[in-house]
Design a protein around this motif. Structure first.
Motif, PDB file in Angstrom:
ATOM      1  N   TYR A   1     103.541   4.290  36.054  1.00  0.00           N
ATOM      2  CA  TYR A   1     102.718   3.094  35.910  1.00  0.00           C
ATOM      3  C   TYR A   1     103.535   1.906  35.418  1.00  0.00           C
ATOM      4  O   TYR A   1     103.314   0.785  35.844  1.00  0.00           O
ATOM      5  CB  TYR A   1     101.533   3.346  34.965  1.00  0.00           C
ATOM      6  CG  TYR A   1     100.681   2.134  34.808  1.00  0.00           C
ATOM      7  CD1 TYR A   1      99.964   1.627  35.884  1.00  0.00           C
ATOM      8  CD2 TYR A   1     100.623   1.456  33.592  1.00  0.00           C
ATOM      9  CE1 TYR A   1      99.193   0.481  35.761  1.00  0.00           C
ATOM     10  CE2 TYR A   1      99.855   0.309  33.464  1.00  0.00           C
ATOM     11  CZ  TYR A   1      99.152  -0.176  34.540  1.00  0.00           C
ATOM     12  OH  TYR A   1      98.398  -1.302  34.420  1.00  0.00           O
ATOM     13  N   ASN A   2     104.462   2.164  34.525  1.00  0.00           N
ATOM     14  CA  ASN A   2     105.271   1.074  33.982  1.00  0.00           C
ATOM     15  C   ASN A   2     106.543   0.808  34.788  1.00  0.00           C
ATOM     16  O   ASN A   2     107.312  -0.074  34.451  1.00  0.00           O
ATOM     17  CB  ASN A   2     105.667   1.388  32.532  1.00  0.00           C
ATOM     18  CG  ASN A   2     104.470   1.724  31.691  1.00  0.00           C
ATOM     19  OD1 ASN A   2     103.746   0.857  31.253  1.00  0.00           O
ATOM     20  ND2 ASN A   2     104.228   3.023  31.493  1.00  0.00           N
ATOM     21  N   LEU A   3     106.771   1.608  35.808  1.00  0.00           N
ATOM     22  CA  LEU A   3     108.018   1.484  36.562  1.00  0.00           C
ATOM     23  C   LEU A   3     107.810   0.991  37.992  1.00  0.00           C
ATOM     24  O   LEU A   3     108.692   0.395  38.589  1.00  0.00           O
ATOM     25  CB  LEU A   3     108.730   2.840  36.609  1.00  0.00           C
ATOM     26  CG  LEU A   3     109.278   3.352  35.281  1.00  0.00           C
ATOM     27  CD1 LEU A   3     109.697   4.812  35.408  1.00  0.00           C
ATOM     28  CD2 LEU A   3     110.451   2.516  34.803  1.00  0.00           C
ATOM     29  N   MET A   4     106.634   1.293  38.559  1.00  0.00           N
ATOM     30  CA  MET A   4     106.380   0.958  39.958  1.00  0.00           C
ATOM     31  C   MET A   4     105.629  -0.373  40.042  1.00  0.00           C
ATOM     32  O   MET A   4     104.944  -0.770  39.098  1.00  0.00           O
ATOM     33  CB  MET A   4     105.502   2.047  40.596  1.00  0.00           C
ATOM     34  CG  MET A   4     106.093   3.440  40.591  1.00  0.00           C
ATOM     35  SD  MET A   4     107.571   3.586  41.614  1.00  0.00           S
ATOM     36  CE  MET A   4     106.864   3.431  43.257  1.00  0.00           C
ATOM     37  N   PRO A   5     105.730  -1.046  41.201  1.00  0.00           N
ATOM     38  CA  PRO A   5     104.836  -2.189  41.419  1.00  0.00           C
ATOM     39  C   PRO A   5     103.388  -1.689  41.484  1.00  0.00           C
ATOM     40  O   PRO A   5     103.136  -0.489  41.530  1.00  0.00           O
ATOM     41  CB  PRO A   5     105.299  -2.746  42.769  1.00  0.00           C
ATOM     42  CG  PRO A   5     106.052  -1.642  43.423  1.00  0.00           C
ATOM     43  CD  PRO A   5     106.609  -0.784  42.330  1.00  0.00           C
ATOM     44  N   LYS A   6     102.424  -2.617  41.497  1.00  0.00           N
ATOM     45  CA  LYS A   6     101.004  -2.249  41.469  1.00  0.00           C
ATOM     46  C   LYS A   6     100.608  -1.382  42.677  1.00  0.00           C
ATOM     47  O   LYS A   6      99.829  -0.451  42.559  1.00  0.00           O
ATOM     48  CB  LYS A   6     100.179  -3.553  41.456  1.00  0.00           C
ATOM     49  CG  LYS A   6      98.765  -3.434  40.943  1.00  0.00           C
ATOM     50  CD  LYS A   6      98.239  -4.817  40.607  1.00  0.00           C
ATOM     51  CE  LYS A   6      96.727  -4.956  40.539  1.00  0.00           C
ATOM     52  NZ  LYS A   6      95.900  -3.822  40.778  1.00  0.00           N
TER      53      LYS A   6
ATOM     54  N   MET B   1     103.943   6.492  49.153  1.00  0.00           N
ATOM     55  CA  MET B   1     104.317   7.810  48.639  1.00  0.00           C
ATOM     56  C   MET B   1     105.849   8.001  48.635  1.00  0.00           C
ATOM     57  O   MET B   1     106.395   8.518  47.666  1.00  0.00           O
ATOM     58  CB  MET B   1     103.610   8.891  49.463  1.00  0.00           C
ATOM     59  CG  MET B   1     103.602  10.259  48.849  1.00  0.00           C
ATOM     60  SD  MET B   1     102.750  10.388  47.234  1.00  0.00           S
ATOM     61  CE  MET B   1     101.026  10.451  47.717  1.00  0.00           C
ATOM     62  N   PRO B   2     106.564   7.586  49.695  1.00  0.00           N
ATOM     63  CA  PRO B   2     108.032   7.706  49.640  1.00  0.00           C
ATOM     64  C   PRO B   2     108.659   6.904  48.494  1.00  0.00           C
ATOM     65  O   PRO B   2     109.662   7.331  47.914  1.00  0.00           O
ATOM     66  CB  PRO B   2     108.487   7.148  50.997  1.00  0.00           C
ATOM     67  CG  PRO B   2     107.324   7.351  51.904  1.00  0.00           C
ATOM     68  CD  PRO B   2     106.097   7.179  51.050  1.00  0.00           C
ATOM     69  N   GLU B   3     108.054   5.752  48.155  1.00  0.00           N
ATOM     70  CA  GLU B   3     108.604   4.970  47.034  1.00  0.00           C
ATOM     71  C   GLU B   3     108.403   5.708  45.707  1.00  0.00           C
ATOM     72  O   GLU B   3     109.290   5.732  44.844  1.00  0.00           O
ATOM     73  CB  GLU B   3     107.951   3.584  46.990  1.00  0.00           C
ATOM     74  CG  GLU B   3     108.445   2.653  48.099  1.00  0.00           C
ATOM     75  CD  GLU B   3     107.562   1.425  48.331  1.00  0.00           C
ATOM     76  OE1 GLU B   3     107.923   0.612  49.209  1.00  0.00           O
ATOM     77  OE2 GLU B   3     106.518   1.285  47.665  1.00  0.00           O
TER      78      GLU B   3
END
Lengths: 253, 253
Positions: B177-182, B186-188
């Motif tokens: 949650y704190n690392l990915m964009p909103k 799934m591959p990301e």
């Protein structure tokens, strides 16, 4: 209550021996006849109970300090200890600051300042332990996990955090080697998990999952003497158990 | 190297402000374009790099201290921080004791004694961070996880323990949650897990397991513009995500 002289003597020695601002508190879990127990001390000075604890000598590694403290309370020299959290609220031991400052002059009183406490938990074989009170306690004894007495300071929070940590760790680390006898049945191991989790588990799922971890040896012998079909005995496969402690259980990514 | 005067002034202020014997060190992980990064500081005084760190004010809760220290280094006031271990070997900062004792008289030198360091890790959105050096550093910057510079003191051990903790926690807690964009594919998300674990994961198993946790919302929209079939976008279901942070992922007991 300890006398003024006893407290002054303790403080004088503690000021020489120990780091200030740092304490250690230990949550010692033991398992016996299907009941999880916690080692606790009844205070001489107040109405309430504490966890076994102590301080860090000026040149002592913290893990060595924790082992030393627990050896003094349990008689066991080599104990499985794990750091789980640091408790560092600014006023967590204010109750003791004020109580002891009334007896010992604050500038001499080892307890006059704030202590940040490093929490360790231990899993021990219940029958190996010889509970021994410290200078501030009239009693050191096992208490049932589901019938704990009133805690002093933030020791209830320390206990609960240790139990939550243990529950989470059941999902990714093996447990039981330090709590179970050398040979045990699957229902006995399941009872340990149920006691820690505070909930009933499905027998078949438990057995399937536990065997899937690859940390158990099924023995030739069965447990004789019951009315039912004699259940198989198991022991831990220590190599796989240690590897799983380090790397996580096989169900991982 | 800081001058004698600078070091004396720092020590005089630190002796007034901070608890002795206790420090905080932070491992700040950020994720950007498929690469995991760690925030580090290049020392002014020695050849080597350190983790962002600092001290605890005399009346400050330790979690508040950690947040304050990281806000100063990153410009982010509200950061997801998690305590993971305390580093308490007796001689872990001896190298600094000796170096600074040559400059500042030991009885005045804040660094003349032993520090037990509380380790926190943080997961941050890479683009929000404004890396800012402290008084002892000439540079504060992101370094790639697979190309880290030489560490000072026991900071390599602190970093490795944080990474091991994160890897173990992937088995029982949600992450991202704190690392990915909103919104992400799934591959990301898989790339994030692979980067932390340092290994390739099977695409189908990853997707099945991740969806089984019940912490993702599949969105109507797809990611347009690639040569392949446009992959679905997901976002985190924050309620379920928070519950899983607290109670562990559904694959648990």
């Amino acid at each position: 209550m300890l006398t003024k002289q006893e407290l002054e003597e303790f403080s004088a020695e503690a000021n020489l021996l120990y780091l200030d601002h740092i304490s250690i508190d230990c949550v010692v879990f033991g398992f016996h006849e299907g009941q999880m127990k916690v080692l606790m001390l009844k205070s001489k000075n107040e109405a309430g109970w504490q966890l076994p604890g102590g301080f860090v000598k000026k040149e002592e590694p913290i893990d060595v300090a924790a082992t030393r403290i627990l050896a003094t309370r349990t008689g066991i020299d080599e104990i499985f200890l794990k750091q789980f959290h640091v408790f560092g609220d600014a006023d967590r031991n204010r109750q003791h600051n004020e109580m002891y400052n009334k007896v010992v002059a604050p500038e001499k009183n080892f307890f006059s300042h704030r202590f940040i406490s490093i929490g360790y938990y231990a899993l021990v074989d219940f029958i190996d332990v010889n509970p021994t009170p410290d200078a501030f306690s009239e009693l050191c004894t096992w208490r049932d996990l589901d019938d704990l007495p009133p805690f002093l300071l933030d020791h209830e929070q320390i206990f609960k955090t240790a139990l939550d940590t243990l529950r989470l760790q059941l999902n990714y680390q093996p447990i039981g080697y330090n709590l179970m006898p050398k040979e045990f049945t699957m229902p006995e191991l399941q009872k340990l998990y149920e006691t820690i989790l505070g909930t009933k588990l499905d027998r078949r799922n438990f057995q399937r999952r536990m065997l899937g971890f690859g940390i158990l040896n099924k023995l030739e012998a069965t447990r004789k003497g019951g009315a039912h079909k004699a259940p198989y005995l198991y022991s831990f496969d220590l190599d796989n158990y240690q590897a799983a402690l380090k790397e996580g259980l096989k169900s991982g990514w």
